[in-house]
Design a protein around this motif. Structure first.
Motif, mmCIF file in Angstrom:
data_model
loop_
_atom_site.group_PDB
_atom_site.id
_atom_site.type_symbol
_atom_site.label_atom_id
_atom_site.label_comp_id
_atom_site.label_asym_id
_atom_site.label_seq_id
_atom_site.Cartn_x
_atom_site.Cartn_y
_atom_site.Cartn_z
ATOM 1 N N MET A 99 -66.278 9.995 43.630
ATOM 2 C CA MET A 99 -65.132 10.818 43.985
ATOM 3 C C MET A 99 -64.845 11.741 42.812
ATOM 4 O O MET A 99 -64.619 11.278 41.686
ATOM 5 C CB MET A 99 -63.924 9.937 44.290
ATOM 6 N N SER A 100 -64.892 13.025 43.051
ATOM 7 C CA SER A 100 -64.676 14.011 42.002
ATOM 8 C C SER A 100 -63.190 14.360 41.918
ATOM 9 O O SER A 100 -62.551 14.689 42.925
ATOM 10 C CB SER A 100 -65.499 15.272 42.290
ATOM 11 N N VAL A 101 -62.634 14.271 40.705
ATOM 12 C CA VAL A 101 -61.210 14.539 40.492
ATOM 13 C C VAL A 101 -61.067 15.670 39.484
ATOM 14 O O VAL A 101 -61.699 15.663 38.423
ATOM 15 C CB VAL A 101 -60.488 13.270 39.967
ATOM 16 N N LYS A 102 -60.223 16.642 39.811
ATOM 17 C CA LYS A 102 -59.983 17.759 38.907
ATOM 18 C C LYS A 102 -59.152 17.290 37.714
ATOM 19 O O LYS A 102 -58.170 16.577 37.867
ATOM 20 C CB LYS A 102 -59.252 18.886 39.632
ATOM 21 N N GLN A 103 -59.562 17.698 36.527
ATOM 22 C CA GLN A 103 -58.842 17.360 35.312
ATOM 23 C C GLN A 103 -57.676 18.325 35.104
ATOM 24 O O GLN A 103 -57.777 19.523 35.398
ATOM 25 C CB GLN A 103 -59.772 17.419 34.099
ATOM 26 N N ARG A 104 -56.574 17.799 34.587
ATOM 27 C CA ARG A 104 -55.390 18.611 34.305
ATOM 28 C C ARG A 104 -54.948 18.387 32.860
ATOM 29 O O ARG A 104 -55.150 17.308 32.303
ATOM 30 C CB ARG A 104 -54.257 18.264 35.270
ATOM 31 N N GLU A 109 -51.649 21.658 34.475
ATOM 32 C CA GLU A 109 -52.504 22.756 34.921
ATOM 33 C C GLU A 109 -53.968 22.315 34.958
ATOM 34 O O GLU A 109 -54.417 21.544 34.099
ATOM 35 C CB GLU A 109 -52.352 23.964 33.989
ATOM 36 N N GLU A 110 -54.710 22.810 35.959
ATOM 37 C CA GLU A 110 -56.124 22.466 36.063
ATOM 38 C C GLU A 110 -56.903 23.067 34.906
ATOM 39 O O GLU A 110 -56.698 24.227 34.535
ATOM 40 C CB GLU A 110 -56.694 22.970 37.389
ATOM 41 N N THR A 111 -57.800 22.256 34.337
ATOM 42 C CA THR A 111 -58.592 22.707 33.197
ATOM 43 C C THR A 111 -59.927 23.319 33.617
ATOM 44 O O THR A 111 -60.632 23.900 32.790
ATOM 45 C CB THR A 111 -58.881 21.528 32.256
#
Length: 301
Positions: A99-104, A109-111
């Protein structure tokens, strides 16, 4: 715990550790000849071989503990699409899916970076399902052809091309004395007995291409090399629909005794990689990569 309640980082780590433990236990079963054979049968299945290596270990191990010989696994909804339904009361087998998770950042804020986690997802074996009332179940396995026929003659061309990519020429001669073929790494040549039916020549070419991929006596010794390539051949022939059901699965007693788990993992990974290389040469690439093929829990956790 409420359905939408978020897990704490400690709870997530506990789950990841549980999944690592499941993989460790499943891999340890490869140390026995029975456990090894169970995995090979899973890897050789046309519907199970698409799963990542570690999910194959989980499927072979956990299915065996329930007295199941897995043949085809899918999620609940996927079974409905095949006109089958999970039988009431059946318990799922849990495999690992990325499962791919966006880093913040600290401000939320999304990095632009992503991190891959693994989560357990439920699947069920065909033996845990039954036909959906009022429908005709979709066939799960293609018909298998005997090794004595010529049904798979079209695979000889791709195998010759693979040998060429590996730097080997292929020559067919009428061989006597019981020899079906050989791989000459010095002269970079593979020889096949032209007197054999086409399907048997496919078998020989798969075997010798496995040698050409780097399984040589100088590195592994004669007996161990032959076990490796025989296992690869068993897997590949099963994947392309040739009947190898009556053949025994080779195993070297003591493979894992020196170095134990790390050694047996390496042999399994080598077999899987060699088989996939030959399978890729024989089948067109799939349009979509299966969910669990991204793989290695240990690297991502």
């Amino acid at each position: 715990m409420a359905k939408n309640q978020k897990l704490t980082e400690q709870e997530r780590e506990q789950r990841r550790q549980q999944d690592r433990d499941r993989l460790e236990n499943a891999a340890r079963e490869l140390l026995s000849s029975d456990g090894w054979a169970r995995w090979i049968r899973v890897r050789a299945s046309t519907s199970l071989g698409r799963y990542s290596l570690r999910n194959q270990w989980i499927l072979s191990s956990e299915a065996a503990h329930r007295g199941i010989t897995p043949t085809h696994v899918a999620g609940f909804r996927a079974w409905l699409a095949l006109n089958r339904v999970v039988t009431k009361g059946q318990k799922a087998i849990y495999i690992l899916a990325p499962m791919s998770v966006k880093q913040r950042d600290v401000a939320g804020e999304e990095t632009g970076e992503k991190r891959v986690f693994y989560r357990s997802v439920p699947v069920f074996d065909a033996s845990q399902t039954e036909p959906l009332p009022g429908t005709e179940p979709v066939p799960l396995e293609p018909p298998r052809e005997p090794i004595t026929g010529d049904s798979h003659a079209d695979l000889l061309g791709p195998l010759r091309r693979l040998a060429g990519e590996l730097g080997y020429s292929v020559r067919e001669d009428p061989l006597g004395g019981g020899a079906d073929g050989w791989c000459d790494s010095t002269n970079r040549e593979i020889v096949v007995n032209e007197l054999l039916p086409a399907n048997a020549r496919v078998r020989v070419l798969v075997h010798e291409c496995a040698h050409a991929l780097g399984v040589h006596y100088s590195e592994y010794g004669r007996h161990q090399s032959e076990v490796l390539v025989d296992t690869v051949t068993y897997i590949v022939l099963s994947q392309v629909g040739l009947n190898v059901g009556g053949e025994s699965i080779p195993y070297v007693a003591g493979w894992g005794q020196s170095g134990a788990l790390d050694a047996i993992r390496q042999y399994a990974e080598t077999i899987d990689q060699l088989a996939r290389r030959i399978e890729d040469a024989l089948t067109p690439p799939a349009a979509d990569v299966p969910l669990d093929q991204a793989a290695d829990l240990e690297r991502a956790a």
